[in-house]
Design an enzyme around this catalytic site. Structure first.
Site, PDB file in Angstrom:
ATOM      1  N   GLY A  10       0.783  -5.604   7.261  1.00  0.00           N
ATOM      2  CA  GLY A  10       1.152  -5.058   8.557  1.00  0.00           C
ATOM      3  C   GLY A  10       0.054  -4.346   9.295  1.00  0.00           C
TER       4      GLY A  10
ATOM      5  N   ASP B 246       0.938  -2.336  -0.496  1.00  0.00           N
ATOM      6  CA  ASP B 246       1.219  -1.215   0.382  1.00  0.00           C
ATOM      7  C   ASP B 246       1.893  -1.775   1.625  1.00  0.00           C
ATOM      8  OD1 ASP B 246       0.736   1.674   1.224  1.00  0.00           O
ATOM      9  OD2 ASP B 246      -0.260   0.606   2.863  1.00  0.00           O
TER      10      ASP B 246
ATOM     11  N   ASP C 238       2.905  -1.440   5.335  1.00  0.00           N
ATOM     12  CA  ASP C 238       2.535  -0.675   6.516  1.00  0.00           C
ATOM     13  C   ASP C 238       3.328  -1.211   7.712  1.00  0.00           C
ATOM     14  OD1 ASP C 238       1.375   0.978   8.324  1.00  0.00           O
ATOM     15  OD2 ASP C 238      -0.686   0.386   7.939  1.00  0.00           O
TER      16      ASP C 238
ATOM     17  N   GLU D 216       5.169  -0.392  10.886  1.00  0.00           N
ATOM     18  CA  GLU D 216       5.199   0.678  11.874  1.00  0.00           C
ATOM     19  C   GLU D 216       6.065   0.266  13.071  1.00  0.00           C
ATOM     20  OE1 GLU D 216       1.282   2.313  12.744  1.00  0.00           O
ATOM     21  OE2 GLU D 216       0.531   1.638  10.819  1.00  0.00           O
TER      22      GLU D 216
ATOM     23  N   TYR E  15      -2.121  11.560  10.748  1.00  0.00           N
ATOM     24  CA  TYR E  15      -3.094  11.442  11.832  1.00  0.00           C
ATOM     25  C   TYR E  15      -2.419  10.695  12.974  1.00  0.00           C
ATOM     26  CZ  TYR E  15      -3.823   7.291   8.824  1.00  0.00           C
ATOM     27  OH  TYR E  15      -3.647   6.199   8.005  1.00  0.00           O
TER      28      TYR E  15
ATOM     29  N   TRP F 248      -7.981   6.538   6.900  1.00  0.00           N
ATOM     30  CA  TRP F 248      -8.280   5.394   7.750  1.00  0.00           C
ATOM     31  C   TRP F 248      -9.634   5.650   8.391  1.00  0.00           C
ATOM     32  CZ3 TRP F 248      -6.202   0.745   8.073  1.00  0.00           C
ATOM     33  CH2 TRP F 248      -6.700  -0.104   9.080  1.00  0.00           C
TER      34      TRP F 248
END
Length: 364
Positions: free
Chosen positions: A94, A132, A134, A136, A205, A342
Site C-alpha cells: 500500500g 506490513d 499500510d 491508509e 508524523y 519514513w
C-alpha cells in the site's frame, strides 16, 4: 562453602546485570525503504532490526511486486541477512495512495483468503520474514477518491485473522497505523487485532500535512495543547486500549513539511500558510542555514524543532537529531517495541538519524 556461595552470588549478579542490559537495549530500529538494490549499500544496515520494502501493491486481489527492479531490490535486502542475523526483511502493501483497491478487495472472505494465500506464495518465493499492511485508511477517508466504508473496520480484523492463520505464528505481521485521533477511534478494533500482530507502527508524523492550512509540528513527541496531536497522545491512547507497550512502535520523520506565505508571528508556528514541497533530512544542513535566511527553533514542550525564514515567510517542521534522540529515549523509558521512520533514503548515509537512534539504543 562460603566461597562457593559468594561465587554463586557473583555469577547470579553478573547474569542479572547482563539480562538487564540486554533488556534495556531491546528496541527495534525499523526502516521503511524505497530505494533500489544498489543504494542500500550506502547505509549502516547493521544498526537496523527491520527493513520494510515499500511498496508492493494489489493486482487482481493478490500481493504483487511491481517490477523486475523491485524484485531485485527485495532479493538484495534478503541477502543482507547473511551478515546481519538480527535483520528481518518485511514487504509492505500500500502506502499513501497505494491501497485504492483495498476496501473492495478485502470486503469478502474469498477476497481476504485470496490475498492471504498470495502473501504466503510471495513470502516463500522471496524468503522474506513478514508483511506490513499500510492501508491508509480503513473506514475513514485517505487519499480523496479512494473507497472507504464502515465495514472496513471489521473487514480489517477478518483480514488479520486469515493472514495469521494462513501464514503461521512465526511470520512477522504488522500494520502502519495513523497517529491521529480519528484513525485511532474509528479504523481499528484494537482488542481484536492486537493479539494477532507482532507490532503496530504508529505513523506519528504528518500530524499536520499537505492538507493543513495552518502550520504546526508535524511529528511532535508531546502535545503543547489539549487539541494537538502527538506521538505521546497516540501511545497513551493505545496503552489505555490494552495494547502491550512491547507491540507499539513510534514513528520518526526524516523529512520536513513546509509552508509559504506564513507571517512572522510566533516565528511562523501555528500560523496560516500554503503547504509546499519539503526537504529530506540529508539536505537539512545545506538548506536550513542562516546564510539562506533560516532561523532554528526547538520547542522544549513538544520536543520538536522548526525553522522560520522571515525573508521568504517560509516555515518548516520535522524531526532532527535532537528530537529523534528524544523519541528514542522515550521508547526506552516506556519499554515500547521500537522506533520506525519514513524513510531510509532520506537519511545521511553516515552519522545521520539512524546513527542517532542507535546511539540512544546502545547507551547504558
Amino acid at each position: 562453602m562460603k566461597q562457593i556461595n559468594l561465587l554463586a552470588l557473583f555469577l547470579m549478579c553478573l547474569c542479572s546485570s547482563s539480562i538487564f542490559a540486554q533488556k534495556n537495549k531491546k528496541m527495534d530500529i525499523i526502516a521503511y525503504y524505497t530505494g533500489d538494490s544498489d543504494l542500500i549499500d550506502q547505509y549502516e544496515v547493521q544498526q537496523l532490526n527491520q527493513i520494510i520494502f515499500s511498496f508492493c501493491h494489489l493486482k487482481d486481489g493478490k500481493l504483487t511486486v511491481d517490477s523486475p527492479k523491485d524484485s531485485l531490490t527485495i532479493k538484495k535486502l534478503v541477502s543482507l541477512k547473511a551478515k546481519n542475523p538480527q535483520l528481518k526483511i518485511i514487504v509492505s502493501l500500500g502506502g499513501w495512495g497505494g491501497c485504492e483497491p483495498c476496501s473492495e478487495a478485502f470486503s469478502t472472505a474469498e477476497g481476504r483468503l485470496k490475498f492471504a494465500k498470495s502473501v504466503k506464495t510471495l513470502s516463500d518465493s522471496y524468503k522474506v520474514d513478514g508483511l506490513d499492511l499500510d492501508w491508509e485508511y480503513p473506514a475513514i477517508e485517505g487519499l480523496p477518491g479512494h473507497l472507504f466504508q464502515p465495514a472496513d473496520k471489521p473487514n480489517f480484523t477478518a483480514l488479520i485473522k486469515i493472514l495469521r492463520s494462513t501464514l503461521g505464528s512465526k511470520y512477522e505481521l504488522s500494520f502502519a497505523a495513523g497517529g491521529f485521533q480519528k484513525y485511532l477511534d474509528e479504523s481499528i478494533d484494537w482488542k481484536a487485532v492486537t493479539p494477532l500482530v507482532n507490532r503496530i507502527n504508529i505513523m506519528s508524523y504528518d500530524l499536520v500535512n499537505g492538507y493543513s492550512k495552518v502550520t504546526g509540528h508535524h511529528t511532535p513527541l508531546y502535545s503543547t495543547n489539549p487539541k494537538e496531536e502527538s506521538t505521546n497522545r497516540a501511545v497513551e491512547y493505545l496503552l489505555k486500549q490494552g495494547v502491550p507497550a512491547s507491540k507499539l512502535v513510534i514513528g520518526g520523520a526524516f523529512y520536513s513539511r513546509t509552508w509559504q506565505n506564513v507571517e512572522n508571528i510566533n516565528n511562523g508556528l501555528y500560523q496560516p500558510g500554503e503547504h509546499i514541497q519539503g526537504v529530506d533530512f540529508k539536505n537539512f544542513a545545506s538548506t536550513y542555514t542562516e546564510a539562506n535566511g533560516w532561523k532554528y527553533f526547538y520547542d522544549e514542550k513538544a520536543q520538536a524543532p522548526y525553522w522560520y525564514n522571515a525573508g521568504t515567510k517560509t516555515f518548516a517542521t520535522s524531526d532532527d537529531l535532537k528530537s529523534i534522540k528524544a523519541k528514542a529515549a522515550y521508547v526506552k523509558s516506556k519499554n515500547l517495541g521500537g522506533i520506525m521512520f519514513w524513510e531510509l533514503t532520506l537519511d545521511s548515509p553516515k552519522n545521520g538519524m539512524v546513527n542517532a537512534i542507535y546511539e540512544v539504543k546502545s547507551a547504558k
